[in-house]
Design a protein around this motif. Structure first.
Motif, short mmCIF file in Angstrom:
data_model
loop_
_atom_site.label_atom_id
_atom_site.label_comp_id
_atom_site.label_asym_id
_atom_site.label_seq_id
_atom_site.Cartn_x
_atom_site.Cartn_y
_atom_site.Cartn_z
N UNK A 277 31.69 -77.72 -81.64
CA UNK A 277 32.57 -76.77 -80.98
C UNK A 277 32.00 -76.34 -79.64
N UNK A 278 32.89 -75.99 -78.74
CA UNK A 278 32.51 -75.35 -77.48
C UNK A 278 33.28 -74.04 -77.41
N UNK A 279 32.55 -72.94 -77.28
CA UNK A 279 33.18 -71.62 -77.30
C UNK A 279 33.37 -71.10 -75.88
N UNK A 280 34.57 -70.61 -75.62
CA UNK A 280 34.89 -70.01 -74.34
C UNK A 280 35.07 -68.51 -74.49
N UNK A 281 35.82 -67.93 -73.58
CA UNK A 281 35.96 -66.48 -73.59
C UNK A 281 37.08 -66.04 -74.53
N UNK A 282 36.90 -64.83 -75.08
CA UNK A 282 37.92 -64.23 -75.94
C UNK A 282 39.09 -63.77 -75.10
N UNK A 283 40.29 -63.97 -75.61
CA UNK A 283 41.50 -63.59 -74.90
C UNK A 283 42.12 -62.33 -75.49
N UNK A 284 42.71 -61.52 -74.63
CA UNK A 284 43.45 -60.35 -75.07
C UNK A 284 44.73 -60.79 -75.77
N UNK A 285 45.45 -59.87 -76.44
CA UNK A 285 46.74 -60.28 -77.02
C UNK A 285 47.67 -60.93 -76.00
N UNK A 286 47.66 -60.43 -74.76
CA UNK A 286 48.48 -61.04 -73.71
C UNK A 286 48.02 -62.47 -73.41
N UNK B 94 37.96 -55.63 -82.30
CA UNK B 94 36.51 -55.79 -82.11
C UNK B 94 36.18 -56.11 -80.65
N UNK B 95 36.94 -57.01 -80.05
CA UNK B 95 36.66 -57.37 -78.65
C UNK B 95 36.96 -56.21 -77.71
N UNK B 96 38.05 -55.51 -77.96
CA UNK B 96 38.40 -54.36 -77.12
C UNK B 96 37.32 -53.29 -77.20
N UNK B 97 36.81 -53.06 -78.40
CA UNK B 97 35.74 -52.07 -78.57
C UNK B 97 34.47 -52.50 -77.86
N UNK B 98 34.14 -53.79 -77.94
CA UNK B 98 32.94 -54.29 -77.26
C UNK B 98 33.08 -54.15 -75.74
N UNK B 99 34.26 -54.46 -75.22
CA UNK B 99 34.49 -54.31 -73.78
C UNK B 99 34.38 -52.85 -73.37
#
Length: 461
Positions: free
Chosen positions: A296-305, A440-445
């Motif tokens: 696997x190659x992991x990229x960036x997490x995306x928002x719901x949009x 989780x991502x929103x909280x980390x940001x």
């Protein structure tokens, strides 16, 4: 040894390393895959010192060589509930709900993984865990027989269950108990070459769906793949034949991009392994195909949009062309995918300004000028006061997971189950709610931005 409790992170590392060693012994091609990925990663970092420095500054460099994800398939609610408790001993919790029936695979799933940034940096081991949906199998008699086989098996050793209960009661395990726990837990994931059913029953399960046979016909949920993380999946895919590994035809996920998003995955073909089937007093020698190696190659997490745009573009592509398991239309599919995904911004500034992805903010050390204190994060990034780095996507993609499954099951396995999500049933069987991955991502940001703003200084300070 001392009775002092060791961290859940340390237990997770013990377990992931033991799992990797076991799988390397069971599937030697996996060891070759690890060597190839290590070589590509080293070359990628050597060719891009700036990226290596960036990863080091963010504390993400060391985790890459440790990074693995595995996948298992369970048969009953009780198996799933105990698996949740087993993974909790290692600091791994259920994140996300995935309905794979929409892609023709009769399971629904979650991913057990660490939650906190520090735990992810220590060891981001994840296990994509699927529960069989017998309710999606049309043959009522087969459903009942399969349920009977599953209800009769015990996939956890008594000692493993006792150590889980001890960890729960005492808030953790000592090093001695942790080592025993890892050894006992490993038995659940081990391959068994003796089937749990006769050959005739295996064929009926197989004809319903190969994945049903993989779950029901064996004594336990053997790990069906382990996945290292590469920094250049296209390079690995191209080199696999030179290393005597046959890759699947199409890399799952988004097309190649300057800014990697979400997750791209490929695998080598599943192995055909000898299996003994017991038919009364006689045994039948046969085979089973399920276990494979994945990268696997992991990229960036995306928002719901951003996720909605990704899903829209993937659906648009697949409305025109769907990749075949035999690879006969691979080039056409990838060309169409790249064409359609041109609509997704491919630079960090564009992604950030359109609020398509999640970012981790840090202070650059440049002091605030007069009036800067009133600026928002975007303006502070523009002025070079804050730095915005993409947050790595730690989770999975249902269509990609199904694509990996399908490529290793063959075209004839692609039955048309209608999309049938049932998160309530899954969480009831799990015995807990799954964690919302976007939260989780929103909280980390948000937490990173708070820390970064608190660390800013003024020019006149």
């Amino acid at each position: 040894m001392s009775d002092t409790k060791i961290s859940r992170d340390a237990i997770r590392t013990l377990f992931s390393r033991a799992m990797s060693a076991m799988y390397k012994e069971e599937v030697p091609a996996y060891g070759t895959l690890l060597d190839l990925v290590r070589e590509v990663n080293d070359a990628t970092l050597a060719a891009d010192p700036a990226e290596k420095t960036r990863l080091q500054d963010l504390g993400e460099l060391d985790r890459i060589s440790e990074e693995r994800h595995g996948a298992i398939r369970l048969g009953t609610a009780s198996e799933l509930a105990m698996m949740r408790r087993l993974f909790a001993v290692m600091g791994m919790y259920p994140v996300g709900y995935y309905d794979l029936s929409v892609a023709g695979v009769p399971v629904h799933s979650t991913a057990f993984r660490p939650l906190e940034d520090a735990a992810l940096r220590h060891n981001p081991f994840r296990v994509f865990t699927s529960l069989l949906r017998l309710d999606l199998i049309e043959d009522e008699d087969l459903r009942a027989e399969a349920q009977g086989v599953l209800d009769a098996r015990q996939i956890y050793t008594d000692r493993c269950v006792a150590l889980i209960e001890k960890a729960e009661a005492e808030g953790g395990l000592s090093e001695t108990d942790a080592e025993a726990f890892v050894a006992e837990a490993l038995e659940t994931f081990r391959w068994h070459a003796e089937a749990n059913v006769g050959h005739a029953m295996y064929r009926r399960l197989h004809d319903a769906h190969r994945l049903v046979a993989d779950v029901v016909a064996f004594k336990g949920p053997h790990i069906n793949h382990l996945t290292p993380r590469t920094l250049d999946i296209d390079k690995v895919q191209g080199l696999m034949p030179e290393w005597n590994i046959t890759p699947k035809a199409v890399i799952e996920g988004p097309p190649p991009r300057k800014v990697a998003i979400l997750l791209r995955q490929t695998s080598f073909k599943a192995l055909e392994e000898p299996v003994t089937y017991a038919d009364g007093e006689t045994t039948v020698e046969g085979s089973h195909t399920a276990r494979f190696g994945e990268i696997e190659q992991r990229g960036m997490a995306l928002t719901p949009k951003g996720q909605a745009l990704y899903d829209q573009l993937l659906a648009e592509t697949r409305a025109v062309i769907t990749p075949k398991a035999d690879g006969s239309n691979a080039a056409e599919y990838m060309a169409k995918l790249s064409e359609v995904f041109a609509a997704f911004p491919d630079d960090l500034d564009g992604i950030r300004k359109e609020e398509l992805g999640y970012f981790r903010y840090t202070a650059t050390g440049k002091p605030l000028a007069e009036g800067d204190a009133a600026l928002d994060a975007a303006a502070l990034v523009e002025k070079g006061v804050l730095r915005a780095d993409p947050i790595i996507y730690e989770d999975f993609l249902p269509v990609s997971a199904a694509g990996i499954f399908q490529s290793n099951l063959g075209d004839e396995a692609q039955q048309a189950f209608s999309g049938n999500p049932n998160r309530d049933m899954f969480e009831r069987d799990l015995g807990a709610s799954v964690v919302d991955l976007h939260q989780r991502y929103a909280e980390a940001e948000a937490a990173s931005l708070t820390r970064a703003l608190a660390g800013l200084t003024r020019e006149d300070a």
